[in-house]
Write an enzyme that holds these catalytic residues in place. Sequence first.
Site, short mmCIF file in Angstrom:
data_model
loop_
_atom_site.label_atom_id
_atom_site.label_comp_id
_atom_site.label_asym_id
_atom_site.label_seq_id
_atom_site.Cartn_x
_atom_site.Cartn_y
_atom_site.Cartn_z
N SER A 256 0.86 -1.18 0.00
CA SER A 256 0.00 0.00 0.00
C SER A 256 0.89 1.23 0.00
CB SER A 256 -0.92 0.01 1.22
OG SER A 256 -0.17 0.18 2.41
N LYS A 257 0.28 2.40 0.01
CA LYS A 257 1.05 3.65 -0.06
C LYS A 257 2.00 3.83 1.11
CE LYS A 257 -2.35 6.18 -2.83
NZ LYS A 257 -3.29 7.32 -2.89
N ARG A 258 1.68 3.20 2.25
CA ARG A 258 2.57 3.37 3.41
C ARG A 258 3.93 2.68 3.21
NH1 ARG A 258 -0.96 -0.61 5.05
NH2 ARG A 258 -0.04 -2.53 5.88
N GLY A 260 5.59 2.97 0.43
CA GLY A 260 6.28 3.73 -0.62
C GLY A 260 5.31 3.97 -1.76
#
Length: 332
Positions: A256-258, A260
């Site tokens: 996920s975006k967390r 990267g």
Amino acid sequence: MRTMKEVNVRFAPSPTGPLHIGGARSALFNFLFARNMKGRLVLRIEDTDLERSAPEFEREIIESLTWLGISWEEGIDVGGKNGPYRQTERLDIYHRYVDQLLRNGHAYHCCCTEEELEEERRVSFDKGQIVGYSGKCRNLNPEERDKRISQGQVPTVRFRVPSGEQLVVNDLVRGSVSFNSDEIGDFIIVKSDGIPTYNFAVVLDDHEMEITHVIRAEEHLSNTPRQLLIYRALGFSIPEFAHISLILGKDRQKMSKRHGATSVMQYREQGYLSEAVFNFLALLGWSPEGEQEILDRDEIIKQFSLQRVAKNPAVFDLDKLNWLNAQYIKRK
């Protein structure tokens, strides 16, 4: 039988968003396998999600693949003998095969309303049964079908799944995987708007485009038994399947975006070199023969094989990507 010189693979993204790391890794593995086997890569677009598909996403997917150094011999932008390469432009082909399945009894019209289907699902769930279609329209007589259609009911088309069969997928990565047909249920192959579902269209496209090896994400493994049934019903040759593992973050959770950036273009915008991202993606689930991790494109192509693709999930390590990128910058 096909010889090894006739390998054809494909990458078939949906233009519903930018190309993410998982999709890019699937495209790369297809590209590497095709190049290693002196075969061909086809790029086609699965755009039957009419609400979410958009031309700008198609353009970004092509731009992302090109930036990574992935090229294709047939498909979008380059053409070829098996076009068109967008599913929405292939509806006549799909309908021809639908008619064949209806004629030979492998498919039937379903006139169930969404309310009826929802009630079926609720009853099955309450009884602790497998939630699936009961098959109530399997033996619907033509008079009743025509009556419901004349009253404004727009039917779907369902595939008639045989009962009591074990469907075996001999996967080149995961080994032999078996599915019970009784747990599948008669599934929809054409929606009420005339658009084919994924499991139907993908089989027809792969057959028409002479695909010999289907290399795709593990999440598609559960779709494969439905596709095997369609291959068999139409008398098609069945390709080899290879389902590659998921990509997880360092915390072993789904990417996920967390963890990267998730889209390929974000890495370009952040200053990563395409050679470094190419090298990094190749190592996500595949291992070279030696200990060396910095491998140029030609060396990766030379060494690549599905036998060295891991069953276990790949871990996206941003620190490793940063280290690889630094090495490639030094080389510049």
